[in-house]
Design an enzyme around this catalytic site. Structure first.
Site, PDB file in Angstrom:
ATOM      1  N   VAL A   1       0.830  -1.208   0.000  1.00 54.91           N
ATOM      2  CA  VAL A   1       0.000   0.000   0.000  1.00 54.91           C
ATOM      3  C   VAL A   1       0.864   1.258   0.000  1.00 54.91           C
ATOM      4  O   VAL A   1       0.673   2.169  -0.812  1.00 54.91           O
ATOM      5  CB  VAL A   1      -0.969   0.008   1.209  1.00 54.91           C
ATOM      6  CG1 VAL A   1      -1.775   1.306   1.246  1.00 54.91           C
ATOM      7  CG2 VAL A   1      -1.900  -1.201   1.163  1.00 54.91           C
TER       8      VAL A   1
ATOM      9  N   ALA B   1       9.202   5.945   6.630  1.00 55.56           N
ATOM     10  CA  ALA B   1       9.776   5.051   7.637  1.00 55.56           C
ATOM     11  C   ALA B   1       9.567   3.604   7.222  1.00 55.56           C
ATOM     12  O   ALA B   1       8.446   3.198   6.916  1.00 55.56           O
ATOM     13  CB  ALA B   1       9.117   5.299   8.993  1.00 55.56           C
TER      14      ALA B   1
ATOM     15  N   GLY C   1      -1.690 -15.289  -4.455  1.00 58.15           N
ATOM     16  CA  GLY C   1      -1.411 -14.072  -3.693  1.00 58.15           C
ATOM     17  C   GLY C   1      -2.628 -13.484  -2.995  1.00 58.15           C
ATOM     18  O   GLY C   1      -2.566 -12.390  -2.446  1.00 58.15           O
TER      19      GLY C   1
ATOM     20  N   LYS D   1     -13.189  -5.108  10.997  1.00 64.17           N
ATOM     21  CA  LYS D   1     -13.976  -4.216  10.134  1.00 64.17           C
ATOM     22  C   LYS D   1     -15.410  -4.093  10.645  1.00 64.17           C
ATOM     23  O   LYS D   1     -16.001  -3.006  10.618  1.00 64.17           O
ATOM     24  CB  LYS D   1     -13.946  -4.736   8.698  1.00 64.17           C
ATOM     25  CG  LYS D   1     -12.554  -4.619   8.066  1.00 64.17           C
ATOM     26  CD  LYS D   1     -12.444  -5.452   6.793  1.00 64.17           C
ATOM     27  CE  LYS D   1     -11.075  -5.331   6.153  1.00 64.17           C
ATOM     28  NZ  LYS D   1     -10.872  -6.331   5.070  1.00 64.17           N
TER      29      LYS D   1
END
Lengths: 429, 429
Positions: free
Chosen positions: B16, B45, B188, B206
């Protein structure tokens, strides 16, 4: 929580307005908690003051909408009267007099949205209009905010419930257009004068608004190619069925493949039964949004009606009130790309053409030659003969719309073509 | 437009994060136009600084995330490292040091969202997290903002792509769970350690986030009843098929009918093939939201993946940057209803129970008596016999989950019941 209420003026108290007023009363505590201050209905402008309006204090009713928005103590004006004037003048006056505006007025926004946005910005007010497109379905906010970091390439959907109801009836019952329209009228899905819906004006206004937001440019209703559903026949629907398709009135907004222009159009089209939009029944709406990073998103729900539209209005009301309290404003118009709107002729699409032809050798060759001359490649041809007459159903590959309509023009001139029974675009493949 | 850029610190540069960085570079002009100021990547980072990261200035890379968020000149911190720590400490430090935060961290928000929101409010910062739920699908913003004037009663959906891929494979190919998981891993769609997905932890996080926002209360992951898909068998799927259903891992958040409590749960369930969620294939997500005024809305799209998640992160980034420029903040936590979360036993649901029983007279009567004793009404029974053995498939009417599980308990004790082959809830009818 602030105890001094925010004052709301309601312009219009019909199906949507009365529902907005009702929810503001019944859910006052929830709205106050979510906003951070109570909201108070400070006035309701109507045309017929004598009508009994349950749950609304008669002292709030006025026929002088202008005086209401000029009061100076109104925080938010909710405009649900529709049409161009007096809505436009009232909204502008509201901005001048300190109010932000929540509107459900698709016609006005599609006609003069840029001027309204400019007025809102000049006076530091909000202009929110989630309810103008697809009723309760969140679309304006997702496009303006959720996808603000993405590049939207296409918006495609069913944004008019009336026409979807009619086409769905035609599809499921085999009824003709008039019969299905009568049923829609009887059930309250179509208005006494259905022109705005069936001729595609309503969908075109929504397409203009969606295209503008999606592509960060300005698109007016006059920029939208518009065809209604009045010429869709039971034969068209039957023909679609034979192709494994159904017919829907689609609003399609696209960025050109070179990115240098956009198009917006509303027309009936055949879509495959396997496409999710094919299963959108009755008066529901559904919109696909294709963005570069997000991929394909779909939004589905009730596209009209008092309660759903009121839900969208009230969501905007909460946002605008929060902004008022925070002395900020939400995102304004984003039209920096200044992309031109290309004419329909440049749209790349596919045609389904049904021809009545003489049943004799050589006709197909003649017809195929016309397609070839116009540079239109044929995908499939189906030929059916009966008693010296025959029909020829041609589905093309993708080509510029101008070439496709040029082909139809040329076909009409052939001696062997007795008539063009139907032409319809094919989408969603 | 302001020329001084807003500074963004990126925590994490995996699937992401690298996509967020890429789009910030390639679409810098669009982002600047939409925000009203340029955004600059001020630091990234990472854990492995030696890894080559295309398109990212190596000078921006640091392993000291704490120092990065403490710099004091960072406007927005984008946190895409996931997990509870160090993400929590970094976000809090970011708030203390003047930054707003965009996070995709469902686990942290579902565990400690209230404390994070409180910290954001204390320091006057934004905490946005659209990417934490259902990837690119706008859900957090529609629930927090578009439906802020409505009353949401139910959220029901497929919010985990990995498990949907596995169940879809099992359904379409007849494969067993392990085989389908292997395929998901190879493609994947599943991680090397698939626990978070297949045991329902991801979906439960969620569900907690969605329930909290939808009902304006606090729901933590520990409040969510959770069952994964590891015990779903090919036989369950076949059984669902016979009922005209398919099996999906659903996240369901409901307001009790008396409005005084809420429930949140994640479990596999049979849903009719005619239900729109049944046709959500592969790793896609789709969520239904039922609200009092809006009616039933559906949101559909890619629920995971680098690009879709980055789209959601960047949408939030634009919003948070705009707020920064306008010296305002967006809506914070709304948890004023303080509704308690009821345990699973109080949820009203339906069971599909498959029993292996002795093939002799009186068994059905015995079984039916157990249901009656527990106050559970039977909808349908299907009996199949073979070689002295028989199977009995019972579908119940709606009843409290405690009564249904009590029934199963009692059935297990019957001599004539050799085993309970499967139990699954039935939803979406």
């Amino acid at each position: 929580m602030r105890t001094r209420p925010l004052k709301v003026a309601l312009l219009g108290c019909g199906v949507v307005g009365s529902e907005v007023a009702r929810i503001m009363t019944t859910h006052a505590d929830d709205l106050a908690a979510r906003i951070g201050a109570p909201v108070e209905l400070a006035g309701v402008a109507v045309r017929r003051p004598s009508k009994v309006r349950e749950g609304i204090d008669p002292a709030l009713i006025t026929t002088d909408a202008t005086a209401l928005v000029q009061r100076g103590d109104i925080d938010v004006v909710v405009e649900v009267i529709g049409g161009i004037e007096p809505a436009r003048a009232l909204i502008t006056t509201a901005f001048e007099n300190g109010a932000s505006v929540v509107s459900a007025n698709k016609a006005l926004l599609a006609e003069d949205g840029a001027a309204l946005h400019a007025a809102a910005e000049k006076y530091g007010r909000d202009l929110y209009y989630e309810a103008a497109v697809a009723g309760a379905i969140p679309l304006v906010r997702p496009l303006r905010e959720s996808l603000a970091g993405d590049k939207v390439n296409r918006v495609l959907g069913i944004v008019n419930g009336t026409t979807n109801f009619i086409l769905d009836k035609m599809d499921t019952s085999g009824a003709g257009y008039s019969e299905a329209l009568d049923e829609a009228t009887a059930l309250g899905y179509a208005e006494a004068d259905p022109t705005a819906d069936v001729e595609g004006f309503d969908a075109a206004a929504k397409a203009a608004i969606l295209a503008g937001i999606a592509f960060h440019t300005r698109v007016k209703i006059g920029d939208v190619h518009r065809e209604g559903i009045t010429e869709v026949t039971a034969a068209d629907i039957a023909s679609a069925r034979r192709m494994g398709c159904t017919v829907k009135l689609l609003a399609i907004c696209e960025r050109a493949s070179d990115g240098a222009s956009v198009t917006a159009r509303v027309h009936p089209a055949m879509i495959p039964l396997s496409h999710p939009l094919a299963s959108v029944r009755e008066a529901y709406n559904a919109v696909f949004v294709e963005a570069e990073a997000a991929g394909q998103l779909m939004f589905y729900g009730p596209g009209a009606g008092g309660s759903p539209t009121a839900s969208a209005v009230l969501g905007d009301l909460v946002a605008v009130c929060r902004n008022k309290l925070g002395e900020s404003t939400g995102p304004g118009e984003s039209a920096y790309t200044r992309l031109p709107v290309s004419p329909m002729g440049e749209v790349v699409t596919r045609y389904h053409i049904s021809l009545d032809v003489a049943d004799k050798p050589g006709v197909l060759a003649q017809v195929a030659t016309v397609f070839a001359e116009q540079g239109v490649s044929i995908d499939t041809v189906r030929q059916q003969g009966k008693d010296g007459e025959a029909s020829l159903v041609v589905v093309t590959h993708r080509a510029p719309d101008a070439a496709l309509s040029g082909t139809v023009e040329a076909l009409r001139k052939l001696d062997t073509v007795r008539g063009v029974a139907s032409i319809m675009r094919v989408e969603g493949e």
